[in-house]
Design an enzyme around this catalytic site. Structure first.
Site, PDB file in Angstrom:
ATOM      1  NE  ARG A  58     -53.301  45.298 -34.443  1.00 31.30           N
ATOM      2  CZ  ARG A  58     -53.123  43.998 -34.641  1.00 31.30           C
ATOM      3  NH1 ARG A  58     -53.992  43.318 -35.364  1.00 31.30           N
ATOM      4  NH2 ARG A  58     -52.079  43.386 -34.122  1.00 31.30           N
ATOM      5  NE  ARG A 104     -62.352  43.500 -38.036  1.00 34.27           N
ATOM      6  CZ  ARG A 104     -61.273  42.808 -38.381  1.00 34.27           C
ATOM      7  NH1 ARG A 104     -60.085  43.357 -38.264  1.00 34.27           N
ATOM      8  NH2 ARG A 104     -61.375  41.592 -38.847  1.00 34.27           N
ATOM      9  CD  GLU A 145     -56.044  36.236 -37.345  1.00 32.18           C
ATOM     10  OE1 GLU A 145     -56.743  36.543 -38.327  1.00 32.18           O
ATOM     11  OE2 GLU A 145     -54.898  36.677 -37.143  1.00 32.18           O
ATOM     12  CB  SER A 150     -51.557  35.729 -36.566  1.00 37.26           C
ATOM     13  OG  SER A 150     -50.859  35.917 -37.669  1.00 37.26           O
ATOM     14  NE  ARG A 164     -60.769  39.254 -33.048  1.00 38.55           N
ATOM     15  CZ  ARG A 164     -60.255  39.389 -34.259  1.00 38.55           C
ATOM     16  NH1 ARG A 164     -59.442  38.459 -34.747  1.00 38.55           N
ATOM     17  NH2 ARG A 164     -60.541  40.450 -34.980  1.00 38.55           N
TER      18      ARG A 164
END
Length: 457
Positions: A273, A288, A369, A372, A411
């Site tokens: 990403r 990130r 997070e 999801s 994470r």
RNA sequence: GCCAGGAUGGCCGAAUCUGGUAAGGCGCACGCCUGGAAAGCGUGUUCCCGUUCGGGAUUCUGGGUUCAAAUCCCAGUCCUGGCGCCA
């Protein structure tokens, strides 16, 4: 994508979805285009019927040998052909407009999803693991500092090799990533009945559209060759932003059998990403990054089963954290925060105790997070053309797709390094991961190499 | 990468050479028949538009020729086989 029929029949529901999701699309224009298209379609069908009649007539006349009458009929047919071409050209343009507009309509949220504008309106539904939590050092060292001290995470060399936002995991750091991936895959396979899939990493534009990434999120993707601003074709390649893209698209333009369902696939892949515009202290370390490992869970189910499956999927994601003993919470996403393609969505956030953030838990630290979990209902299925046949004599229907991270690796590495940190700066390896690390019980770090290490206090 | 062959409904498969309404079979559903079943017979079994009923589209995709294309021509995608190259 929503069906034309649905948009036509229930524009109110679409309008509500646009409002609650904060999406701006000219719905009135779309409805007008649809109405005009239907008129032209009727007109075109009628012209075509007349042309077919004439054409059949020509065949008969020729067989009978009446060349004169045939010639007259051929002339009439030519006139109809011209008329038809004009009508159908216009209809085609309208249909293309319609298709483009439909692709920009977001999915309609589930009626029970909380309505809200942004993340502040999300609803916490569950919190786990805080009562009997582990005793932490007085001062927890953030993973990015600890990672460098132990020489298990190397940001400078990651940036050198690939650029900012990339990192190198080394020694026990690399082994921890591998261990987490294998542990998750084993858990989902043996206890949640998943079939493993190892998909291609580059995916074509058609797949990106099928999963709902395109056309909206082009700027977030890494393109293989060419510039993101240039036009792209269906078969141009992109690095996958999530394994959801290739796995959901495996069955693109297929009709599955009723007995095939439910299908539960899991896939480990790296994810790429660009994270355009995401910078700041919250993103230090590996929270990130441009490339990260993830195990993704993708489900294909009958429509009537999808909401039960959503709850099941959530349980499968949180099971990973519970096995590892990592405290977490679950949020139900509000309409404004759930995303374009989702009808209902949960986020699972793990506790990373080191950096105190204003929105973190009372115990300090912050939420990260790691998963999801979403129900797309038939939104992706319609975009990607994934159907199933409930009964052999019945027509095919769009099935429902769901997915959830099971879970994002870096994470969890952060959470492990901070939550399982010892006073002496070593890190306890959670029990279930030890078999995957050759029995290693604690991460003690490695010796740095190179001249840069010599002057390092 | 080169050469050759191929792609037709949920599945199998004819028609392609020689352009003129896309056979047949299987599966499945419903109906008839039956004490009940099997067999047999009939109907249905893709998508779109308009009310039943009708119309239109649909032979891998996109162009072209033609009054008319599954059929002829061009380009592409994928599959199979052969050759070449190669971790």
């Amino acid at each position: 994508m929503l069906s034309r029929q649905f948009v036509r029949d229930d524009p109110e529901a679409v309008r509500r979805a646009l409002e609650t999701k904060g999406v701006d699309v000219d719905l009135e224009g779309l409805l007008e285009t649809d109405a005009e298209w239907r008129e032209l379609k009727a007109e075109g069908d009628d012209l075509r019927r007349r042309r077919n009649e004439v054409s059949n007539e020509i065949g008969e006349l020729k067989r009978e040998g009446d060349d004169e009458a045939a010639a007259a009929a051929i002339e009439r047919s030519g006139e109809l052909k011209e008329e038809l071409a004009a009508v159908e050209k216009r209809a085609e343009e309208l249909e293309a407009d319609l298709e483009r507009a439909l692709l920009r309509l977001p999915n309609v949220p589930h009626p029970e999803a909380p309505v809200g504008d942004d993340e502040s309106d999300n609803v916490e539904t569950e919190r786990w693991g805080f009562e009997d939590r582990r005793e932490l050092p007085a001062e927890v060292t953030p993973h990015y500092d600890l990672g460098e001290e132990l020489d298990v995470l190397d940001f400078e060399r990651g940036a050198k090799v690939s650029g900012g936002g990339f990192y190198v995991a080394k020694g026990e750091g690399a082994r921890l990533e591998h261990a987490l991936v294998q542990f998750m895959l084993d858990l989902h396979r043996t206890e949640h009945d998943y079939t493993d899939v190892f998909p291609p990493i580059p995916v074509n534009s058609a797949s990106m559209r099928g999963a709902g990434q395109f056309p909206k999120f082009v700027e977030d993707a890494y393109r293989v060759g060419g510039d993101n601003d240039e036009p792209y074709d269906d078969d141009d390649l992109w690095l996958l932003p999530t394994a959801e893209v290739p796995v959901t698209n495996m069955y693109r333009d297929e009709i599955l059998l009723n007995d095939d369902l439910p299908i539960k696939h899991q896939a480990y892949t790296p994810n790429f990403r660009r994270e355009a515009g995401e910078h700041g202290t919250e993103t230090r370390g590996i929270v990130r990054v441009h490339q990260f490992n993830k195990v993704e869970l993708v489900n294909f189910v009958r429509p009537e089963d999808s909401y039960d499956r959503l709850e099941g999927l959530l349980g499968e994601a949180t099971a990973v954290l519970e096995r590892l003993g990592l405290p977490y919470r679950v949020l139900e996403m509000c309409t404004g925060d759930m995303g374009f393609a989702q009808a209902k969505k949960y986020d699972v956030e793990v506790w990373a105790p080191a950096d105190d953030m204003p929105e973190g838990p009372e115990a300090g630290g912050r939420w990260l997070e790691v998963s999801s979990v979403s129900n797309f209902e038939d939104f992706q299925a319609r975009r990607a053309g994934i159907q199933y046949r409930p009964e052999q004599h019945e027509s095919a229907e769009y099935l429902h797709t769901l997915n959830g991270s099971g879970v994002a690796v870096p994470r969890v590495v952060v959470a492990v390094m901070e939550y399982y940190q010892n006073d002496d700066g070593t890190v306890e390896v959670p029990e279930p991961l030890r078999p995957y690390m050759g029995g290693t019980e604690r991460i003690e770090g490695g010796e740095k190499v190179g001249e840069s290490a010599v002057g390092d206090g």
